[in-house]
Design a protein around this motif. Structure first.
Motif, mmCIF file in Angstrom:
data_model
loop_
_atom_site.group_PDB
_atom_site.id
_atom_site.type_symbol
_atom_site.label_atom_id
_atom_site.label_comp_id
_atom_site.label_asym_id
_atom_site.label_seq_id
_atom_site.Cartn_x
_atom_site.Cartn_y
_atom_site.Cartn_z
ATOM 1 N N GLY A 186 52.099 33.122 27.029
ATOM 2 C CA GLY A 186 52.836 32.100 26.301
ATOM 3 C C GLY A 186 52.498 31.987 24.822
ATOM 4 N N LYS A 187 51.722 32.931 24.290
ATOM 5 C CA LYS A 187 51.265 32.847 22.910
ATOM 6 C C LYS A 187 51.874 33.966 22.054
ATOM 7 N N GLY A 188 51.437 34.018 20.793
ATOM 8 C CA GLY A 188 51.930 35.017 19.863
ATOM 9 C C GLY A 188 51.142 36.305 19.915
ATOM 10 N N LEU A 189 51.370 37.134 18.904
ATOM 11 C CA LEU A 189 50.771 38.465 18.849
ATOM 12 C C LEU A 189 49.485 38.455 18.033
ATOM 13 N N GLU A 190 48.502 39.192 18.509
ATOM 14 C CA GLU A 190 47.208 39.287 17.825
ATOM 15 C C GLU A 190 46.804 40.747 17.718
ATOM 16 N N TRP A 191 46.605 41.225 16.489
ATOM 17 C CA TRP A 191 46.100 42.578 16.290
ATOM 18 C C TRP A 191 44.675 42.667 16.839
ATOM 19 N N VAL A 192 44.381 43.769 17.551
ATOM 20 C CA VAL A 192 43.072 43.937 18.204
ATOM 21 C C VAL A 192 42.256 45.043 17.536
ATOM 22 N N ALA A 193 42.825 46.242 17.440
ATOM 23 C CA ALA A 193 42.073 47.376 16.911
ATOM 24 C C ALA A 193 43.022 48.491 16.508
ATOM 25 N N SER A 194 42.579 49.310 15.551
ATOM 26 C CA SER A 194 43.367 50.452 15.094
ATOM 27 C C SER A 194 42.460 51.653 14.902
#
Lengths: 121, 106
Positions: A42-50
């Protein structure tokens, strides 16, 4: 046409470990940086790793630094996310996505359909 | 960290309407901004990059504008298939997303 398919999501206890995979096809995998992005329920997007195309350079969000490891096997066209010391707040749908250059730098296109990680006792 | 703020949180519109979604950055990101569409149960899809360039295969009714800290996504002649959550994302310094704007049909 580029295509990404994630796998490896599961139910795991707090403190546990899990490895996610992302199989790539339709493009020269080693030429492009890759990224993991997550979305809590139910939440937004979060960048984790690249990770860069060569795997030489990696970047992590502060929320996962020291617990998650991004890697890739260019001979298998596969991206990985090794997750350890998992917390309840790591529960999310995890997407892999392709960057536009060999160094992580821009927007993400395309995205896979995601794999679900649930951390619960 | 660059914080991205989207408004409004929800938009209720009628088919055929033109909708305008806003995205504000906490500091200048020049034109290093993308917009994504996430339909229910689907992965995000790239709509716009570099603030105003449509991605391959995206209909012309989607347009982006802005630079610096203020950005806009406009959807002209809204169709039922455009019901989705729309996210902005900056890639000027690391990568951060806005919290999303949900577009629904009245």
């Amino acid at each position: 046409e580029a295509h990404l398919e994630e796998s490896g999501g599961d139910l795991v206890q707090p403190g546990g470990s899990l490895r996610l995979s992302c199989a790539a096809s339709g493009f020269t995998f080693s030429n492009y940086a890759m990224t993991w992005v997550r979305q809590a329920p139910g939440k937004g997007l979060e960048w984790v790793a690249s990770i860069s195309g060569s795997a030489y350079t990696t970047f992590y969000a502060d929320s996962v630094k020291g617990r998650f490891t991004i890697s890739r096997d260019n001979s298998k066209d596969t991206l990985y996310l090794e997750m350890s010391s998992l917390r309840v707040e790591d529960t999310a749908l995890y997407f892999c996505a392709k960057d536009q250059h060999d160094i992580p730098s821009e927007y993400f296109d395309p995205w896979g359909q995601g794999t679900v990680v649930t951390v619960s006792s | 960290e660059i914080v991205m703020t989207q408004s409004p949180a929800t938009l209720s519109v009628s088919p055929g309407d033109t909708v305008t979604l806003s995205c504000r950055a906490s500091q200048s990101i020049t034109s290093n901004l993308a917009w994504y569409q996430q339909r229910p149960g689907q992965a995000p899809r790239l709509l716009i990059y570099d603030a105003s360039t449509r991605a391959t295969g995206i209909p012309a009714r989607f347009s982006g504008s802005g630079s610096g800290t203020e950005f806009t996504l406009t959807v002209s002649s809204l169709q039922s298939e455009d019901v989705a959550v729309y996210y902005c994302q900056q890639y000027d310094s690391w990568w951060t997303f806005g919290q999303g704007t949900k577009v629904e049909i009245k």
